[in-house]
Motif scaffolding. Structure first.
Motif, PDB file in Angstrom:
ATOM      1  N   PHE A 145       0.843  -1.197   0.000  1.00  0.00           N
ATOM      2  CA  PHE A 145       0.000   0.000   0.000  1.00  0.00           C
ATOM      3  C   PHE A 145       0.878   1.248   0.000  1.00  0.00           C
ATOM      4  CE2 PHE A 145      -3.957  -2.066   1.984  1.00  0.00           C
ATOM      5  CZ  PHE A 145      -4.782  -1.745   0.925  1.00  0.00           C
ATOM      6  N   ALA A 146       1.834   1.298   0.936  1.00  0.00           N
ATOM      7  CA  ALA A 146       2.696   2.486   1.049  1.00  0.00           C
ATOM      8  C   ALA A 146       3.506   2.683  -0.225  1.00  0.00           C
ATOM      9  CB  ALA A 146       3.616   2.342   2.258  1.00  0.00           C
ATOM     10  N   TYR A 147       3.976   1.584  -0.789  1.00  0.00           N
ATOM     11  CA  TYR A 147       4.755   1.676  -2.031  1.00  0.00           C
ATOM     12  C   TYR A 147       3.902   2.238  -3.159  1.00  0.00           C
ATOM     13  CZ  TYR A 147       7.543   0.326  -6.060  1.00  0.00           C
ATOM     14  OH  TYR A 147       8.265   0.362  -7.229  1.00  0.00           O
ATOM     15  N   ALA A 148       2.712   1.692  -3.342  1.00  0.00           N
ATOM     16  CA  ALA A 148       1.829   2.167  -4.416  1.00  0.00           C
ATOM     17  C   ALA A 148       1.515   3.645  -4.240  1.00  0.00           C
ATOM     18  CB  ALA A 148       0.547   1.342  -4.441  1.00  0.00           C
ATOM     19  N   LEU A 149       1.246   4.057  -3.015  1.00  0.00           N
ATOM     20  CA  LEU A 149       0.917   5.455  -2.747  1.00  0.00           C
ATOM     21  C   LEU A 149       2.120   6.363  -2.977  1.00  0.00           C
ATOM     22  CD1 LEU A 149      -1.194   4.782   0.456  1.00  0.00           C
ATOM     23  CD2 LEU A 149      -2.080   5.877  -1.620  1.00  0.00           C
ATOM     24  N   ALA A 150       3.295   5.929  -2.528  1.00  0.00           N
ATOM     25  CA  ALA A 150       4.500   6.738  -2.728  1.00  0.00           C
ATOM     26  C   ALA A 150       4.802   6.910  -4.213  1.00  0.00           C
ATOM     27  CB  ALA A 150       5.690   6.099  -2.012  1.00  0.00           C
ATOM     28  N   GLU A 151       4.663   5.829  -4.979  1.00  0.00           N
ATOM     29  CA  GLU A 151       4.927   5.916  -6.414  1.00  0.00           C
ATOM     30  C   GLU A 151       3.845   6.716  -7.138  1.00  0.00           C
ATOM     31  OE1 GLU A 151       7.894   4.257  -8.503  1.00  0.00           O
ATOM     32  OE2 GLU A 151       8.049   5.551  -6.741  1.00  0.00           O
ATOM     33  N   ALA A 152       2.602   6.615  -6.688  1.00  0.00           N
ATOM     34  CA  ALA A 152       1.533   7.418  -7.279  1.00  0.00           C
ATOM     35  C   ALA A 152       1.781   8.900  -7.022  1.00  0.00           C
ATOM     36  CB  ALA A 152       0.182   7.001  -6.711  1.00  0.00           C
ATOM     37  N   ALA A 153       2.263   9.231  -5.834  1.00  0.00           N
ATOM     38  CA  ALA A 153       2.581  10.625  -5.521  1.00  0.00           C
ATOM     39  C   ALA A 153       3.652  11.154  -6.467  1.00  0.00           C
ATOM     40  CB  ALA A 153       3.045  10.739  -4.076  1.00  0.00           C
ATOM     41  N   ARG A 154       4.633  10.322  -6.764  1.00  0.00           N
ATOM     42  CA  ARG A 154       5.720  10.730  -7.653  1.00  0.00           C
ATOM     43  C   ARG A 154       5.260  10.803  -9.108  1.00  0.00           C
ATOM     44  NH1 ARG A 154       9.232   8.077 -10.988  1.00  0.00           N
ATOM     45  NH2 ARG A 154       8.396   6.029 -10.386  1.00  0.00           N
ATOM     46  N   VAL A 155       4.620   9.744  -9.594  1.00  0.00           N
ATOM     47  CA  VAL A 155       4.295   9.641 -11.019  1.00  0.00           C
ATOM     48  C   VAL A 155       3.174  10.594 -11.402  1.00  0.00           C
ATOM     49  CG1 VAL A 155       3.381   8.085 -12.778  1.00  0.00           C
ATOM     50  CG2 VAL A 155       5.115   7.273 -11.162  1.00  0.00           C
ATOM     51  N   TRP A 156       2.163  10.679 -10.544  1.00  0.00           N
ATOM     52  CA  TRP A 156       1.005  11.513 -10.857  1.00  0.00           C
ATOM     53  C   TRP A 156       1.084  12.895 -10.204  1.00  0.00           C
ATOM     54  CZ3 TRP A 156      -2.384   6.683  -9.685  1.00  0.00           C
ATOM     55  CH2 TRP A 156      -2.482   5.895 -10.847  1.00  0.00           C
ATOM     56  N   ARG A 157       2.193  13.173  -9.544  1.00  0.00           N
ATOM     57  CA  ARG A 157       2.430  14.476  -8.905  1.00  0.00           C
ATOM     58  C   ARG A 157       1.258  14.855  -7.986  1.00  0.00           C
ATOM     59  NH1 ARG A 157       4.406  14.641 -14.070  1.00  0.00           N
ATOM     60  NH2 ARG A 157       6.593  15.247 -14.294  1.00  0.00           N
ATOM     61  N   ALA A 158       0.975  13.964  -7.067  1.00  0.00           N
ATOM     62  CA  ALA A 158      -0.163  14.132  -6.151  1.00  0.00           C
ATOM     63  C   ALA A 158       0.327  13.918  -4.721  1.00  0.00           C
ATOM     64  CB  ALA A 158      -1.275  13.142  -6.501  1.00  0.00           C
ATOM     65  N   PRO A 159       0.749  14.964  -4.023  1.00  0.00           N
ATOM     66  CA  PRO A 159       1.356  14.829  -2.698  1.00  0.00           C
ATOM     67  C   PRO A 159       0.467  14.152  -1.661  1.00  0.00           C
ATOM     68  CG  PRO A 159       1.718  17.037  -3.586  1.00  0.00           C
ATOM     69  CD  PRO A 159       0.748  16.365  -4.502  1.00  0.00           C
ATOM     70  N   ALA A 160      -0.843  14.222  -1.804  1.00  0.00           N
ATOM     71  CA  ALA A 160      -1.727  13.605  -0.806  1.00  0.00           C
ATOM     72  C   ALA A 160      -1.495  12.103  -0.698  1.00  0.00           C
ATOM     73  CB  ALA A 160      -3.191  13.889  -1.152  1.00  0.00           C
ATOM     74  N   TYR A 161      -1.168  11.468  -1.817  1.00  0.00           N
ATOM     75  CA  TYR A 161      -0.849  10.041  -1.759  1.00  0.00           C
ATOM     76  C   TYR A 161       0.389   9.811  -0.877  1.00  0.00           C
ATOM     77  CZ  TYR A 161      -3.814   9.334  -5.951  1.00  0.00           C
ATOM     78  OH  TYR A 161      -4.841   9.281  -6.853  1.00  0.00           O
ATOM     79  N   GLY A 162       1.359  10.685  -1.013  1.00  0.00           N
ATOM     80  CA  GLY A 162       2.572  10.559  -0.207  1.00  0.00           C
ATOM     81  C   GLY A 162       2.291  10.707   1.278  1.00  0.00           C
ATOM     82  N   ASP A 163       1.402  11.607   1.628  1.00  0.00           N
ATOM     83  CA  ASP A 163       1.039  11.770   3.044  1.00  0.00           C
ATOM     84  C   ASP A 163       0.423  10.490   3.597  1.00  0.00           C
ATOM     85  OD1 ASP A 163       1.899  14.397   2.835  1.00  0.00           O
ATOM     86  OD2 ASP A 163      -0.118  15.211   2.525  1.00  0.00           O
ATOM     87  N   ALA A 164      -0.437   9.861   2.802  1.00  0.00           N
ATOM     88  CA  ALA A 164      -1.053   8.602   3.238  1.00  0.00           C
ATOM     89  C   ALA A 164       0.000   7.512   3.394  1.00  0.00           C
ATOM     90  CB  ALA A 164      -2.123   8.179   2.238  1.00  0.00           C
ATOM     91  N   ALA A 165       0.977   7.475   2.484  1.00  0.00           N
ATOM     92  CA  ALA A 165       2.042   6.478   2.573  1.00  0.00           C
ATOM     93  C   ALA A 165       2.865   6.662   3.841  1.00  0.00           C
ATOM     94  CB  ALA A 165       2.938   6.566   1.339  1.00  0.00           C
ATOM     95  N   ARG A 166       3.178   7.905   4.176  1.00  0.00           N
ATOM     96  CA  ARG A 166       3.987   8.162   5.380  1.00  0.00           C
ATOM     97  C   ARG A 166       3.253   7.744   6.649  1.00  0.00           C
ATOM     98  NH1 ARG A 166       5.127  12.500   2.019  1.00  0.00           N
ATOM     99  NH2 ARG A 166       7.318  12.512   1.342  1.00  0.00           N
TER     100      ARG A 166
END
Length: 420
Positions: A145-166
């Motif tokens: 889950f965290a990996y998918a969210l972190a990569e989605a934040a990077r690829v789709w430029r969507a920081p909210a995914y990164g917050d969820a991953a952290r």
């Protein structure tokens, strides 16, 4: 006369398989027939991926629930939800990605996954109501889950995914990572039920090697620099090297400490069986980039199991790490899982095995619905194994996804995929 013709026919077929396999080992896959764009940048559109569409139509509900219909509970798992998000990312399917994540938050996290880890299992309960069946989290799903969210934040430029991953990683580090005496950092399969402490001071930790894909750990280590993920990435090859016997990794292992010694032992509950969990160990090892220092250790420890594939129609369904005994043929998903591993082994003698397993795995693609259609887990292994083998995605040495749809857009060229 008929017998001699049949024998010659088999020899010809074997030669063709060997030639095809050698070509696969030596050369990149052919591109799909999609035309290159003329004079302008290609849009970042999803490349055609028939097995992914099959996955969506057969196992993903409109609300974002990934269902395994083969189970009595018609259950969904955190593993299935997290895997589905990775596949959606590889397919550049953000709408499905969001539906899967939102369903997971609502149903596996009771509406919030910033203060708790997702429940492992959701489905039909014994009283015929629907909801969480097992609230104990599964650490592999938490990391995916965290990996998918972190990569989605990077690829789709969507920081909210990164917050969820952290948020997930902070909880996972606190609840699911331990230090084994005389060994070091290790991942528990879940927060509860995997550590047994005896009155005499002896403790036993139960572990699962398939929960530790090195590329995922590499990416999480860069994403969450204060977390234990880099240490886990370094420990994983040592763990697999310690528990692999004759190249066979058991589904479950155990580590015991106390008294006068500490070390790995055969799991007291599951024994030395290697099957539906451990097949992923070979899959993850094959997908670990050769430039990653862990790859050499992993492939050296597991190579006897690649060699075991010579002359086999299918990977064994069951193996026993302590005795080396093997039983039956695994399902088509096992063949798909072995493709990156056999290719990474890069042994000319494995060319026929590689070609045979590829053909067996590809038979799942576009298979008609019905009793012989690929099961849920076969399809999942197919998406990982065939998807990687076909070049739809790769892991960089740092663990980032390198996806074909991104590369196609950059070079204004065709999608890759199943070779002709």
């Amino acid at each position: 006369m008929t017998m001699h013709r049949t024998r010659r026919h088999h020899l010809v077929q074997l030669a063709r398989l060997a030639a095809a396999g050698a070509a696969l080992l030596a050369a990149p896959l052919a591109a799909c027939a999609a035309p290159a764009s003329a004079g302008k940048t290609a849009p970042a559109a999803p490349c055609p991926w028939p097995l992914y569409q099959q996955f969506l139509s057969r196992f993903v509900q409109a609300d974002g629930r990934v269902v395994d219909p083969s189970t009595p509970a018609q259950h969904s798992t955190s593993e299935g939800q997290s895997y589905g998000m990775v596949f959606a990312l590889v397919a550049n399917d953000r709408a499905t990605f969001d539906r899967l994540w939102q369903w997971s938050v609502a149903n596996l996290g009771s509406g919030n996954l910033t203060d708790k880890l997702p429940a492992w299992q959701w489905g039909r309960r014994n009283d015929n109501s629907w909801g969480v069946i097992d609230a104990n989290p599964a650490s592999d799903a938490d990391l995916w889950f965290a990996y998918a969210l972190a990569e989605a934040a990077r690829v789709w430029r969507a920081p909210a995914y990164g917050d969820a991953a952290r948020a997930l990683l902070a909880l996972a580090a606190k609840q699911e990572v331990v230090t084994l005496p005389d060994f070091g950092t290790m991942l528990l399969p879940g927060p509860q039920g995997f550590v047994d402490s005896k009155p005499d001071g002896v403790r036993t930790w139960r572990l699962n090697a398939s929960y530790l894909p090195v590329p995922v750990l590499r990416r999480l280590a860069a994403f969450d620099r204060n977390g234990p993920w880099g240490a886990l990435a370094a420990q994983t090859p040592k763990f697999i090297e310690a528990v692999a016997k004759q190249g066979i990794v058991p589904d479950w292992s155990a580590y015991r400490a106390g008294g006068n010694a500490a070390g790995f032992i055969t799991d007291p509950d599951k024994g030395d069986l290697s099957s539906y969990d451990a097949i992923r160990v070979y899959l993850w090892a094959g997908m670990t980039p050769a430039a990653d220092g862990a790859s050499r250790t992993l492939m050296r420890a597991l190579l006897p199991n690649a060699q075991r594939m010579e002359g086999r129609a299918a990977p064994p369904e069951k193996m026993h790490a302590d005795t080396g005994a093997i039983e039956g043929n695994g399902p088509p998903g096992f063949s798909a899982a072995m493709l990156p591993f056999l290719k990474a082994a890069a042994l000319p003698s494995l060319a026929p095995a590689l070609a045979a397993q590829r053909a067996r795995a590809e038979a799942m693609v576009d298979a008609p619905p019905g009793p012989n259609a690929p099961a849920y887990f076969d399809t999942v292994l197919g998406l990982f194994g065939l998807g990687h083998f076909e070049g739809r995605y790769r892991f960089s040495p740092a663990g980032q996804l390198e996806m074909e749809w991104e590369q196609s857009a950059k070079r204004e060229g065709p999608c890759r995929g199943k070779a002709a």
